[in-house]
Design a protein around this motif. Structure first.
Motif, PDB file in Angstrom:
ATOM      1  N   GLY A  40      26.538  32.119 -44.890  1.00 28.36           N
ATOM      2  CA  GLY A  40      27.923  31.949 -45.317  1.00 28.36           C
ATOM      3  C   GLY A  40      28.970  32.550 -44.417  1.00 28.36           C
ATOM      4  O   GLY A  40      30.130  32.687 -44.821  1.00 28.36           O
ATOM      5  N   ASP A  41      28.614  32.899 -43.183  1.00 31.46           N
ATOM      6  CA  ASP A  41      29.565  33.576 -42.291  1.00 31.46           C
ATOM      7  C   ASP A  41      30.812  32.740 -42.033  1.00 31.46           C
ATOM      8  O   ASP A  41      31.937  33.251 -42.026  1.00 31.46           O
ATOM      9  CB  ASP A  41      28.889  33.900 -40.954  1.00 31.46           C
ATOM     10  CG  ASP A  41      27.678  34.809 -41.110  1.00 31.46           C
ATOM     11  OD1 ASP A  41      27.448  35.287 -42.230  1.00 31.46           O
ATOM     12  OD2 ASP A  41      26.976  35.018 -40.115  1.00 31.46           O
ATOM     13  N   GLY A  42      30.624  31.437 -41.809  1.00 29.22           N
ATOM     14  CA  GLY A  42      31.782  30.586 -41.535  1.00 29.22           C
ATOM     15  C   GLY A  42      32.694  30.447 -42.735  1.00 29.22           C
ATOM     16  O   GLY A  42      33.927  30.428 -42.603  1.00 29.22           O
ATOM     17  N   ILE A  43      32.105  30.373 -43.926  1.00 31.75           N
ATOM     18  CA  ILE A  43      32.902  30.271 -45.147  1.00 31.75           C
ATOM     19  C   ILE A  43      33.681  31.560 -45.385  1.00 31.75           C
ATOM     20  O   ILE A  43      34.876  31.540 -45.713  1.00 31.75           O
ATOM     21  CB  ILE A  43      31.992  29.948 -46.347  1.00 31.75           C
ATOM     22  CG1 ILE A  43      31.284  28.605 -46.128  1.00 31.75           C
ATOM     23  CG2 ILE A  43      32.796  29.930 -47.646  1.00 31.75           C
ATOM     24  CD1 ILE A  43      30.217  28.292 -47.158  1.00 31.75           C
ATOM     25  N   LEU A 103      37.719  31.990 -45.557  1.00 36.15           N
ATOM     26  CA  LEU A 103      38.434  32.612 -46.675  1.00 36.15           C
ATOM     27  C   LEU A 103      39.390  33.680 -46.165  1.00 36.15           C
ATOM     28  O   LEU A 103      40.538  33.784 -46.629  1.00 36.15           O
ATOM     29  CB  LEU A 103      37.430  33.213 -47.659  1.00 36.15           C
ATOM     30  CG  LEU A 103      36.716  32.238 -48.594  1.00 36.15           C
ATOM     31  CD1 LEU A 103      35.547  32.932 -49.288  1.00 36.15           C
ATOM     32  CD2 LEU A 103      37.681  31.680 -49.627  1.00 36.15           C
ATOM     33  N   ALA A 104      38.920  34.485 -45.207  1.00 32.84           N
ATOM     34  CA  ALA A 104      39.774  35.536 -44.659  1.00 32.84           C
ATOM     35  C   ALA A 104      40.984  34.954 -43.933  1.00 32.84           C
ATOM     36  O   ALA A 104      42.042  35.596 -43.858  1.00 32.84           O
ATOM     37  CB  ALA A 104      38.968  36.408 -43.694  1.00 32.84           C
ATOM     38  N   ALA A 105      40.843  33.710 -43.448  1.00 35.89           N
ATOM     39  CA  ALA A 105      41.955  33.050 -42.751  1.00 35.89           C
ATOM     40  C   ALA A 105      42.874  32.309 -43.714  1.00 35.89           C
ATOM     41  O   ALA A 105      43.820  31.662 -43.282  1.00 35.89           O
ATOM     42  CB  ALA A 105      41.405  32.085 -41.704  1.00 35.89           C
ATOM     43  N   GLY A 149      20.081  23.669 -49.280  1.00 33.55           N
ATOM     44  CA  GLY A 149      21.260  24.365 -48.794  1.00 33.55           C
ATOM     45  C   GLY A 149      22.338  24.313 -49.851  1.00 33.55           C
ATOM     46  O   GLY A 149      22.262  23.521 -50.796  1.00 33.55           O
ATOM     47  N   THR A 150      23.342  25.154 -49.730  1.00 32.87           N
ATOM     48  CA  THR A 150      24.446  25.131 -50.680  1.00 32.87           C
ATOM     49  C   THR A 150      25.412  24.007 -50.336  1.00 32.87           C
ATOM     50  O   THR A 150      25.459  23.511 -49.213  1.00 32.87           O
ATOM     51  CB  THR A 150      25.181  26.477 -50.701  1.00 32.87           C
ATOM     52  OG1 THR A 150      25.513  26.858 -49.354  1.00 32.87           O
ATOM     53  CG2 THR A 150      24.313  27.552 -51.325  1.00 32.87           C
ATOM     54  N   LYS A 151      26.191  23.603 -51.337  1.00 36.02           N
ATOM     55  CA  LYS A 151      27.055  22.432 -51.201  1.00 36.02           C
ATOM     56  C   LYS A 151      28.531  22.813 -51.091  1.00 36.02           C
ATOM     57  O   LYS A 151      29.349  22.019 -50.628  1.00 36.02           O
ATOM     58  CB  LYS A 151      26.844  21.508 -52.403  1.00 36.02           C
ATOM     59  CG  LYS A 151      27.608  20.219 -52.338  1.00 36.02           C
ATOM     60  CD  LYS A 151      27.358  19.363 -53.578  1.00 36.02           C
ATOM     61  CE  LYS A 151      26.069  18.610 -53.478  1.00 36.02           C
ATOM     62  NZ  LYS A 151      25.932  17.570 -54.540  1.00 36.02           N
ATOM     63  N   GLY A 152      28.908  24.004 -51.531  1.00 31.41           N
ATOM     64  CA  GLY A 152      30.310  24.395 -51.534  1.00 31.41           C
ATOM     65  C   GLY A 152      30.756  25.001 -50.222  1.00 31.41           C
ATOM     66  O   GLY A 152      29.959  25.522 -49.437  1.00 31.41           O
ATOM     67  N   GLY A 153      32.074  24.934 -49.991  1.00 33.14           N
ATOM     68  CA  GLY A 153      32.597  25.516 -48.764  1.00 33.14           C
ATOM     69  C   GLY A 153      34.080  25.280 -48.629  1.00 33.14           C
ATOM     70  O   GLY A 153      34.792  25.079 -49.628  1.00 33.14           O
ATOM     71  N   LEU A 154      34.555  25.282 -47.410  1.00 30.50           N
ATOM     72  CA  LEU A 154      35.975  25.171 -47.117  1.00 30.50           C
ATOM     73  C   LEU A 154      36.491  23.770 -47.464  1.00 30.50           C
ATOM     74  O   LEU A 154      35.863  22.765 -47.131  1.00 30.50           O
ATOM     75  CB  LEU A 154      36.227  25.460 -45.635  1.00 30.50           C
ATOM     76  CG  LEU A 154      35.640  26.779 -45.101  1.00 30.50           C
ATOM     77  CD1 LEU A 154      35.892  26.895 -43.596  1.00 30.50           C
ATOM     78  CD2 LEU A 154      36.217  27.978 -45.842  1.00 30.50           C
ATOM     79  N   VAL A 155      37.617  23.711 -48.124  1.00 28.21           N
ATOM     80  CA  VAL A 155      38.231  22.429 -48.483  1.00 28.21           C
ATOM     81  C   VAL A 155      38.941  21.855 -47.270  1.00 28.21           C
ATOM     82  O   VAL A 155      39.696  22.555 -46.583  1.00 28.21           O
ATOM     83  CB  VAL A 155      39.214  22.612 -49.656  1.00 28.21           C
ATOM     84  CG1 VAL A 155      39.967  21.310 -49.930  1.00 28.21           C
ATOM     85  CG2 VAL A 155      38.479  23.076 -50.902  1.00 28.21           C
ATOM     86  N   THR A 156      38.712  20.567 -47.003  1.00 30.45           N
ATOM     87  CA  THR A 156      39.337  19.904 -45.861  1.00 30.45           C
ATOM     88  C   THR A 156      40.058  18.630 -46.313  1.00 30.45           C
ATOM     89  O   THR A 156      39.843  18.126 -47.411  1.00 30.45           O
ATOM     90  CB  THR A 156      38.292  19.512 -44.798  1.00 30.45           C
ATOM     91  OG1 THR A 156      37.416  18.527 -45.343  1.00 30.45           O
ATOM     92  CG2 THR A 156      37.485  20.716 -44.354  1.00 30.45           C
ATOM     93  N   ASP A 157      40.886  18.120 -45.418  1.00 26.66           N
ATOM     94  CA  ASP A 157      41.506  16.818 -45.670  1.00 26.66           C
ATOM     95  C   ASP A 157      40.695  15.737 -44.979  1.00 26.66           C
ATOM     96  O   ASP A 157      39.599  15.991 -44.458  1.00 26.66           O
ATOM     97  CB  ASP A 157      42.972  16.813 -45.232  1.00 26.66           C
ATOM     98  CG  ASP A 157      43.144  16.981 -43.722  1.00 26.66           C
ATOM     99  OD1 ASP A 157      42.133  16.992 -42.982  1.00 26.66           O
ATOM    100  OD2 ASP A 157      44.303  17.109 -43.269  1.00 26.66           O
TER     101      ASP A 157
END
Length: 376
Positions: free
Chosen positions: A120-123, A127-129, A312-320
């Motif tokens: 989850g490092d990228g997620i 979040l921090a950004a 793998g997990t399915k959730g993460g950063l929301v994109t357009d």
């Protein structure tokens, strides 16, 4: 009737496989072959790939992502990005803290077959950004057998005729041949009212005599270690099997008897197993009248423990639609893109079929790269 052209292709492929193995090469198929082709494309294009270089954080200047901080050889290293950063680092299936925070229990990192580097490092960096996340409660679920040393993602085995999945009351609760994510959703949905985790997959010796199981050829005995850690139990009778499973013997016998009746008529009146084309993807066309259904009748009987695993997990950063990462307010975070399991899956809570992970990952990676090229 055998298609001569199809048979020729199979024989030619097998011949290439044998020759490759003889030369000390490792042939790749299916998803591995796709990943291998992508890696070969990077080599041909001269794109450097740094292995063992974990992400520490994103570099943000005046609200824009301008690079990444990584650890290379244990040394923090800043990589500047003039036009954009694409986060494609996978999910968080091996992060106990994130799984405890976002997902239903029981859960853990011992049942996933995802890459061990997916923590989850990228997620977390997104979040921090200031990024928004979604679908964090979900995964690319699938029934898993917790074999010693490694979990086994149970795919074809549960859909082949002559198997049933039951809860801790000894009752069926799902179409065993349904998409693997759907099966685990049902396990979680019903576990609060009555124990469905772990569940059990029951087969008989007739099933064992006919089908490959994991990497074991038909008729071969299952390894002692599988019995030793409780992933597998065996008995000469249904009642004895129920005792070792810890489920009511009468209920399990009733379930098996009812299922056997469905197998003889070819219609599963309880869960409609075999009604859809999808159900027949991994079945036995020699079994009639329904290739998904066969009775369990030949002792000894076996039961495999089934737990909610995942790819793998399915959730993460929301994109357009352009793969740009969005804030909770829906604003674009300049310079930040996401694709794959680091982003909230475009499939939502559904699963459409094989390739539902790699297909969107490749597509949105392509979309992100094109958008960066068009706007630089």
């Amino acid at each position: 009737m055998v298609n001569p052209r199809g048979a020729a292709v199979v024989l030619a492929t097998y011949d290439r496989w044998v020759r490759a193995v003889a030369q000390g090469k490792k042939p790749l198929t299916m998803g591995q072959a796709l990943a291998g082709a992508l890696r070969a494309g990077l080599l041909q294009a001269g794109v450097p790939v740094w292995l063992n270089t974990p992400l520490i954080d994103l570099r943000v200047d005046s609200g824009r992502v301008t690079g990444v901080l990584v650890s290379r050889g244990g040394v923090p290293t800043l990589l500047k990005a003039r036009y954009g950063v694409v986060v494609a680092s996978g999910g968080f299936e091996h992060n106990d803290g994130m799984r405890d925070r976002y997902q239903r229990q029981p859960i853990g990192t011992d049942w996933t077959v995802g890459a061990s580097s997916n923590t989850g490092d990228g997620i977390t960096a997104g979040l921090a950004a200031g990024a928004e996340v979604a679908l964090m409660d979900d995964s690319w679920w699938g029934p898993v057998i917790p074999l010693p040393g490694e979990p086994y993602f149970c795919l074809a085995e549960r859909t082949l005729p002559g198997s049933v999945i039951v809860n801790q009351q000894g009752a069926r609760f799902v179409n065993e041949a349904a998409p693997y994510s759907d099966v685990v959703h049902v396990m979680y949905d019903r576990n609060a009212a009555a124990p469905h985790i772990p569940a059990w997959m029951v087969i008989d010796q007739n099933y064992r005599n006919r089908y490959l199981f994991k990497d074991l050829a038909p008729t071969l005995p299952f390894p002692d270690a599988w019995y030793g850690n409780g992933a597998l139990v065996k008995s000469g009778t249904i009642a004895g099997l129920a005792a070792r499973m810890g489920v009511p013997a009468g209920a399990l016998q009733s379930t098996i008897s009812r299922f056997n009746g469905f197998a003889l008529t070819g219609r599963d009146l309880d869960f409609r197993r075999g009604d859809s084309a999808y159900d027949h993807y991994y079945t036995d066309p020699a079994v009639l009248p329904n290739s998904c259904l066969a009775p369990l009748w030949l002792p000894p009987f076996y039961a495999f423990k089934i737990v909610p695993g995942d790819l793998g997990t399915k959730g993460g950063l929301v994109t357009d639609a352009r793969a740009r990462v969005l804030s909770p307010a829906g604003a674009v975070i300049p310079g930040l893109y996401a694709a794959g399991n680091a982003s909230a899956a475009v499939m939502g809570h559904s699963y459409t079929g094989a390739g539902a992970t790699i297909g969107p990952a490749m597509t949105f990676g392509y979309v992100a790269a094109n958008h960066i090229a068009d706007t630089r």
